[in-house]
Scaffold this motif. Structure first.
Motif, PDB file in Angstrom:
ATOM      1  N   ASP B  40       0.839  -1.198   0.000  1.00 44.40           N
ATOM      2  CA  ASP B  40       0.000   0.000   0.000  1.00 44.40           C
ATOM      3  C   ASP B  40       0.875   1.249   0.000  1.00 44.40           C
ATOM      4  O   ASP B  40       2.010   1.219   0.474  1.00 44.40           O
ATOM      5  N   VAL B  41       0.325   2.329  -0.536  1.00 46.29           N
ATOM      6  CA  VAL B  41       1.064   3.590  -0.588  1.00 46.29           C
ATOM      7  C   VAL B  41       0.197   4.705  -0.046  1.00 46.29           C
ATOM      8  O   VAL B  41      -0.987   4.753  -0.322  1.00 46.29           O
ATOM      9  N   ASP B 206       6.645  -3.318 -18.690  1.00 43.94           N
ATOM     10  CA  ASP B 206       5.815  -4.034 -17.700  1.00 43.94           C
ATOM     11  C   ASP B 206       6.062  -3.543 -16.283  1.00 43.94           C
ATOM     12  O   ASP B 206       6.044  -4.325 -15.330  1.00 43.94           O
ATOM     13  N   CYS B 207       6.307  -2.276 -16.137  1.00 40.12           N
ATOM     14  CA  CYS B 207       6.584  -1.720 -14.815  1.00 40.12           C
ATOM     15  C   CYS B 207       5.703  -0.492 -14.627  1.00 40.12           C
ATOM     16  O   CYS B 207       5.578   0.326 -15.543  1.00 40.12           O
ATOM     17  N   GLY B 208       5.062  -0.402 -13.487  1.00 40.09           N
ATOM     18  CA  GLY B 208       4.202   0.748 -13.203  1.00 40.09           C
ATOM     19  C   GLY B 208       3.040   0.880 -14.162  1.00 40.09           C
ATOM     20  O   GLY B 208       2.822   1.939 -14.734  1.00 40.09           O
ATOM     21  N   ILE B 209       2.290  -0.206 -14.326  1.00 33.91           N
ATOM     22  CA  ILE B 209       1.220  -0.190 -15.335  1.00 33.91           C
ATOM     23  C   ILE B 209      -0.009   0.573 -14.844  1.00 33.91           C
ATOM     24  O   ILE B 209      -0.471   0.387 -13.726  1.00 33.91           O
ATOM     25  N   LEU B 210      -0.495   1.457 -15.702  1.00 36.85           N
ATOM     26  CA  LEU B 210      -1.752   2.155 -15.453  1.00 36.85           C
ATOM     27  C   LEU B 210      -2.694   1.758 -16.582  1.00 36.85           C
ATOM     28  O   LEU B 210      -2.435   2.066 -17.746  1.00 36.85           O
ATOM     29  N   THR B 211      -3.762   1.052 -16.242  1.00 37.16           N
ATOM     30  CA  THR B 211      -4.656   0.566 -17.302  1.00 37.16           C
ATOM     31  C   THR B 211      -5.519   1.711 -17.835  1.00 37.16           C
ATOM     32  O   THR B 211      -5.649   2.762 -17.213  1.00 37.16           O
ATOM     33  N   TYR B 212      -6.103   1.458 -18.993  1.00 38.02           N
ATOM     34  CA  TYR B 212      -6.975   2.446 -19.648  1.00 38.02           C
ATOM     35  C   TYR B 212      -8.103   2.853 -18.705  1.00 38.02           C
ATOM     36  O   TYR B 212      -8.397   4.034 -18.541  1.00 38.02           O
ATOM     37  N   ASP B 213      -8.720   1.848 -18.039  1.00 42.57           N
ATOM     38  CA  ASP B 213      -9.851   2.133 -17.153  1.00 42.57           C
ATOM     39  C   ASP B 213      -9.423   2.970 -15.956  1.00 42.57           C
ATOM     40  O   ASP B 213     -10.105   3.924 -15.582  1.00 42.57           O
ATOM     41  N   ASP B 214      -8.271   2.592 -15.359  1.00 40.17           N
ATOM     42  CA  ASP B 214      -7.791   3.350 -14.208  1.00 40.17           C
ATOM     43  C   ASP B 214      -7.473   4.788 -14.595  1.00 40.17           C
ATOM     44  O   ASP B 214      -7.769   5.728 -13.860  1.00 40.17           O
ATOM     45  N   ALA B 215      -6.866   4.953 -15.755  1.00 37.18           N
ATOM     46  CA  ALA B 215      -6.514   6.297 -16.215  1.00 37.18           C
ATOM     47  C   ALA B 215      -7.767   7.145 -16.375  1.00 37.18           C
ATOM     48  O   ALA B 215      -7.781   8.328 -16.022  1.00 37.18           O
ATOM     49  N   LEU B 216      -8.826   6.534 -16.883  1.00 38.52           N
ATOM     50  CA  LEU B 216     -10.079   7.264 -17.050  1.00 38.52           C
ATOM     51  C   LEU B 216     -10.718   7.574 -15.700  1.00 38.52           C
ATOM     52  O   LEU B 216     -11.145   8.691 -15.440  1.00 38.52           O
ATOM     53  N   LYS B 217     -10.745   6.535 -14.820  1.00 42.49           N
ATOM     54  CA  LYS B 217     -11.411   6.680 -13.526  1.00 42.49           C
ATOM     55  C   LYS B 217     -10.720   7.721 -12.665  1.00 42.49           C
ATOM     56  O   LYS B 217     -11.356   8.482 -11.949  1.00 42.49           O
ATOM     57  N   LEU B 218      -9.373   7.718 -12.685  1.00 46.08           N
ATOM     58  CA  LEU B 218      -8.627   8.610 -11.801  1.00 46.08           C
ATOM     59  C   LEU B 218      -8.349   9.963 -12.454  1.00 46.08           C
ATOM     60  O   LEU B 218      -7.640  10.792 -11.901  1.00 46.08           O
ATOM     61  N   CYS B 219      -8.896  10.181 -13.646  1.00 47.58           N
ATOM     62  CA  CYS B 219      -8.747  11.455 -14.342  1.00 47.58           C
ATOM     63  C   CYS B 219      -7.286  11.859 -14.532  1.00 47.58           C
ATOM     64  O   CYS B 219      -6.933  13.008 -14.302  1.00 47.58           O
ATOM     65  N   ALA B 345      -3.493  22.270 -11.038  1.00 48.37           N
ATOM     66  CA  ALA B 345      -2.303  21.909 -11.797  1.00 48.37           C
ATOM     67  C   ALA B 345      -2.383  20.447 -12.216  1.00 48.37           C
ATOM     68  O   ALA B 345      -3.134  19.662 -11.651  1.00 48.37           O
ATOM     69  N   SER B 346      -1.559  20.107 -13.212  1.00 45.46           N
ATOM     70  CA  SER B 346      -1.682  18.762 -13.796  1.00 45.46           C
ATOM     71  C   SER B 346      -1.273  17.657 -12.833  1.00 45.46           C
ATOM     72  O   SER B 346      -1.865  16.579 -12.837  1.00 45.46           O
ATOM     73  N   THR B 347      -0.263  17.898 -11.990  1.00 40.51           N
ATOM     74  CA  THR B 347       0.200  16.828 -11.113  1.00 40.51           C
ATOM     75  C   THR B 347      -0.871  16.421 -10.107  1.00 40.51           C
ATOM     76  O   THR B 347      -0.890  15.296  -9.634  1.00 40.51           O
ATOM     77  N   TYR B 348      -1.771  17.348  -9.788  1.00 38.01           N
ATOM     78  CA  TYR B 348      -2.851  17.040  -8.851  1.00 38.01           C
ATOM     79  C   TYR B 348      -3.621  15.807  -9.316  1.00 38.01           C
ATOM     80  O   TYR B 348      -3.968  14.941  -8.518  1.00 38.01           O
ATOM     81  N   ASN B 349      -3.864  15.725 -10.627  1.00 43.49           N
ATOM     82  CA  ASN B 349      -4.580  14.564 -11.170  1.00 43.49           C
ATOM     83  C   ASN B 349      -3.685  13.347 -11.275  1.00 43.49           C
ATOM     84  O   ASN B 349      -4.160  12.230 -11.273  1.00 43.49           O
ATOM     85  N   ASN B 350      -2.382  13.599 -11.424  1.00 37.47           N
ATOM     86  CA  ASN B 350      -1.482  12.476 -11.667  1.00 37.47           C
ATOM     87  C   ASN B 350      -0.927  11.856 -10.395  1.00 37.47           C
ATOM     88  O   ASN B 350      -0.069  10.995 -10.463  1.00 37.47           O
ATOM     89  N   ILE B 351      -1.401  12.286  -9.228  1.00 35.24           N
ATOM     90  CA  ILE B 351      -0.895  11.695  -7.992  1.00 35.24           C
ATOM     91  C   ILE B 351      -1.634  10.409  -7.653  1.00 35.24           C
ATOM     92  O   ILE B 351      -1.024   9.405  -7.334  1.00 35.24           O
ATOM     93  N   LEU B 352      -2.953  10.439  -7.790  1.00 34.75           N
ATOM     94  CA  LEU B 352      -3.707   9.216  -7.468  1.00 34.75           C
ATOM     95  C   LEU B 352      -3.318   8.029  -8.351  1.00 34.75           C
ATOM     96  O   LEU B 352      -3.228   6.913  -7.858  1.00 34.75           O
ATOM     97  N   PRO B 353      -3.056   8.237  -9.639  1.00 35.01           N
ATOM     98  CA  PRO B 353      -2.606   7.092 -10.449  1.00 35.01           C
ATOM     99  C   PRO B 353      -1.338   6.415  -9.918  1.00 35.01           C
ATOM    100  O   PRO B 353      -1.068   5.278 -10.279  1.00 35.01           O
ATOM    101  N   TRP B 354      -0.581   7.090  -9.057  1.00 32.05           N
ATOM    102  CA  TRP B 354       0.590   6.458  -8.454  1.00 32.05           C
ATOM    103  C   TRP B 354       0.201   5.187  -7.712  1.00 32.05           C
ATOM    104  O   TRP B 354       0.958   4.223  -7.694  1.00 32.05           O
ATOM    105  N   ILE B 355      -0.971   5.199  -7.076  1.00 32.53           N
ATOM    106  CA  ILE B 355      -1.332   4.075  -6.211  1.00 32.53           C
ATOM    107  C   ILE B 355      -1.493   2.782  -7.022  1.00 32.53           C
ATOM    108  O   ILE B 355      -0.812   1.808  -6.722  1.00 32.53           O
ATOM    109  N   PRO B 356      -2.339   2.757  -8.099  1.00 31.39           N
ATOM    110  CA  PRO B 356      -2.372   1.514  -8.888  1.00 31.39           C
ATOM    111  C   PRO B 356      -1.040   1.192  -9.560  1.00 31.39           C
ATOM    112  O   PRO B 356      -0.713   0.033  -9.767  1.00 31.39           O
ATOM    113  N   MET B 357      -0.253   2.233  -9.886  1.00 29.80           N
ATOM    114  CA  MET B 357       1.025   1.985 -10.548  1.00 29.80           C
ATOM    115  C   MET B 357       2.008   1.309  -9.604  1.00 29.80           C
ATOM    116  O   MET B 357       2.746   0.411  -9.985  1.00 29.80           O
TER     117      MET B 357
END
Lengths: 145, 412
Positions: B40-41, B206-219, B345-357
């Motif tokens: 977990d992160v 194959d490292c730090g994968i963010l799926t299409y669905d996750d990318a959409l869900k987490l904006c 800012a853009s990173t605000y949206n890109n922080i949550l995708p860290w968790i599935p990655m």
């Protein structure tokens, strides 16, 4: 080269870089100074990963409230003799953030600063100049021992 | 109770940050680790909170431009341009056509600069320092050009409300072409290093994968989402400045490889291709640039007076190198300073995708995966509550209450 510097340097300066809430402008200029265009490593100036190994602390940013004790702790962890360089206008005066409720800075309020580098952000040349000035200070401190 | 104890025995906490050699900026991670695997992160933010929006509500729009520039030193055009567009939207200020082209040129130069910087940092994170030096040496060429065109390397102060502050003259064109040609000549070298090199492939595929669905869900936004196959780019979706006249399309990794994996390797592909795209855009913008004014209202007091008299709200969107930036302003028609200024800012949206990655990856993969979204903490640290004991409290209920209050205030 700065005045008063001995012909052969007694030691290579190791620098620790701490970001206390800056906008990254100064930070990328510090890394730019380490990269091939300016290449300060040829003078023995090296960025290290721990304050316990460092002679000089390069501090950027206006010191936000949350970073205050961390900055103090880093300063305390450095071995003597040590020197501090404050890079960038916001660490020196507050600059555009001067009235913010969340600042403890300027850096002077938190730890003693030896060399102030102005500019927003300063040119890599100015940062190298500041490190060279610190060198003189550290050499004098060493001579007094 | 006994069951809980067993769990604490098997996993352990690993705090990283806020000051850590692998991090360029203060941010704190709490990793829950089981052996070498990340279970977990938790990300804790707020170390770079400088109360920029608060200060902005006490200044006039021209002053805010320079404050917006200092939200982030790397996106030092993205924030002013988004703010300027928000004010232009609120006050019906029309930007001259030539200024739109000049804005495109400056924005794309910043994009090249930022992506080169990122490429170097990514190489550094996997321990490939010679590539860091190579990319940063190439990056110096763009910085030289930026300094030549605007007068400064990092904070350019080129955008103003209703246009830009400096024109590009005919005698400056050779230098621009020289830099662009340098990049074109060296692009193949970069492509070889980043896409064909064995070390990069081993660490990034194959490292730090963010799926299409996750990318959409987490904006997720910007290259992070495009690498997962989501076609999202403000430059195409809502063509502003001169982007509507230029030949531009979404860049997803399948353009090159024919498939989308959403891993770190794909993010490298997207950024690399965007550098190439930016070079082409600048060339198109230079050839197609019409003559004319570069700013709609050169007299600043007159402009400020017009803003002061306007009551209304505006939104400015811009595709920064890291993804979409949104600025919102509201003027009450009595004061020079905005009634509200909100930055996303853009990173605000890109922080949550860290968790599935990060989940399921190894500890050693943390730096490259975290770096793969090109995080920028100085842009992001905006929500924090300070109480009297200098402690930060982010109570969910309190936040919700504040949020409701703010909505009410804005609706008034």
């Amino acid at each position: 080269m700065a005045k008063g510097l001995p012909k052969s340097f007694k030691k290579a300066l190791w620098v620790y870089h701490c970001n206390s809430g800056s906008c990254n402008g100064c930070d990328i200029e510090i890394i730019a100074a380490l990269c091939p265009r300016y290449d300060v490593e040829r003078f023995g100036i090296k960025l290290v990963g721990s304050p316990r190994h460092a002679d000089v602390l390069l501090i950027t940013g206006p010191v936000t409230r949350q970073m205050e004790d961390k900055v103090k702790r880093i300063f305390e962890q450095m071995p003597d003799p040590k020197a501090v360089i404050c890079v960038g206008n916001c660490g020196n005066t507050g600059d555009v953030f001067y009235e913010s409720y969340n600042l403890v800075g300027p850096v002077d309020n938190v730890i003693p600063v030896d060399v102030h580098v102005i500019g927003c952000p300063p040119l890599p040349e100015s940062i190298i100049m500041a490190v060279a000035k610190e060198w003189v200070k550290l050499e004098t401190l060493e001579a007094k021992k | 109770m006994t069951k809980k104890k067993e769990i604490t025995k098997t996993t352990y906490q690993l705090p990283i940050g806020p000051i850590h050699p692998a991090l360029k900026e203060p941010v704190m991670f709490e990793f829950e680790i089981d052996g070498e695997r990340i279970v977990d992160v938790d990300v804790s933010l707020g170390h770079v909170h400088r109360a920029i929006e608060w200060a902005g509500m006490r200044r006039n729009s021209i002053q805010i431009l320079y404050l917006a520039e200092r939200i982030c030193g790397i996106c030092s055009i993205s924030h002013p341009i988004a703010f300027a567009r928000a004010v232009e939207d609120a006050c019906d200020i029309e930007v001259p056509e030539r200024a739109g082209y000049l804005r495109v040129i400056q924005c794309e130069l910043e994009r090249i600069c930022s992506h080169m910087l990122w490429a170097g940092v990514a190489a550094h994170e996997i321990g490939f320092d010679s590539v860091l030096f190579l990319t940063w040496e190439m990056r110096e060429k763009v910085l030289d050009l930026t300094e030549y065109l605007t007068g400064n390397r990092i904070t350019k102060a080129i955008i103003t409300i209703g246009g830009v502050r400096r024109d590009i003259t005919k005698d400056q064109l050779p230098k621009i072409h020289e830099t662009l040609n340098y990049f074109k000549d060296n692009f193949e070298k970069l492509r070889k290093i980043f896409l064909d090199d064995k070390t990069f492939k081993l660490r990034s595929q194959d490292c730090g994968i963010l799926t299409y669905d996750d990318a959409l869900k987490l904006c997720a936004v910007g290259p992070t989402t495009r690498a997962s196959g989501v076609k999202k780019d403000v430059r195409v979706d809502q063509a502003y400045a001169a982007y509507g006249d230029l030949d531009i399309d979404y860049i997803t990794p399948d353009v090159l490889t024919g498939e989308v994996n959403g891993d770190v390797y794909d993010r490298i592909i997207v950024r690399l291709l965007e550098v190439k795209q930016s070079i082409e855009l600048i060339e198109q913008a230079i050839t197609g640039m019409p003559s004319g004014d570069i700013v709609s209202e050169p007299k600043i007091p007159k402009l400020l007076n017009h803003i002061k008299k306007t009551a209304g709200e505006g939104i400015g969107r811009h595709e920064a190198p890291r993804g979409e930036v949104i600025h919102y302003v509201k003027f009450d028609g009595e004061h020079e300073n905005p009634y509200t200024w909100k930055v996303r800012a853009s990173t605000y949206n890109n922080i949550l995708p860290w968790i599935p990655m990060l989940k399921g990856e190894q500890i050693a993969d943390i730096p490259i995966v975290a770096a793969s979204t090109d995080p920028c903490m100085s842009c992001t640290n905006r929500v924090a509550i300070v109480d009297q004991n200098k402690k930060y409290e982010l109570d969910k209920e309190q936040l919700h209450k504040l949020s409701v209050e703010k909505t009410r205030r804005l609706m008034r």
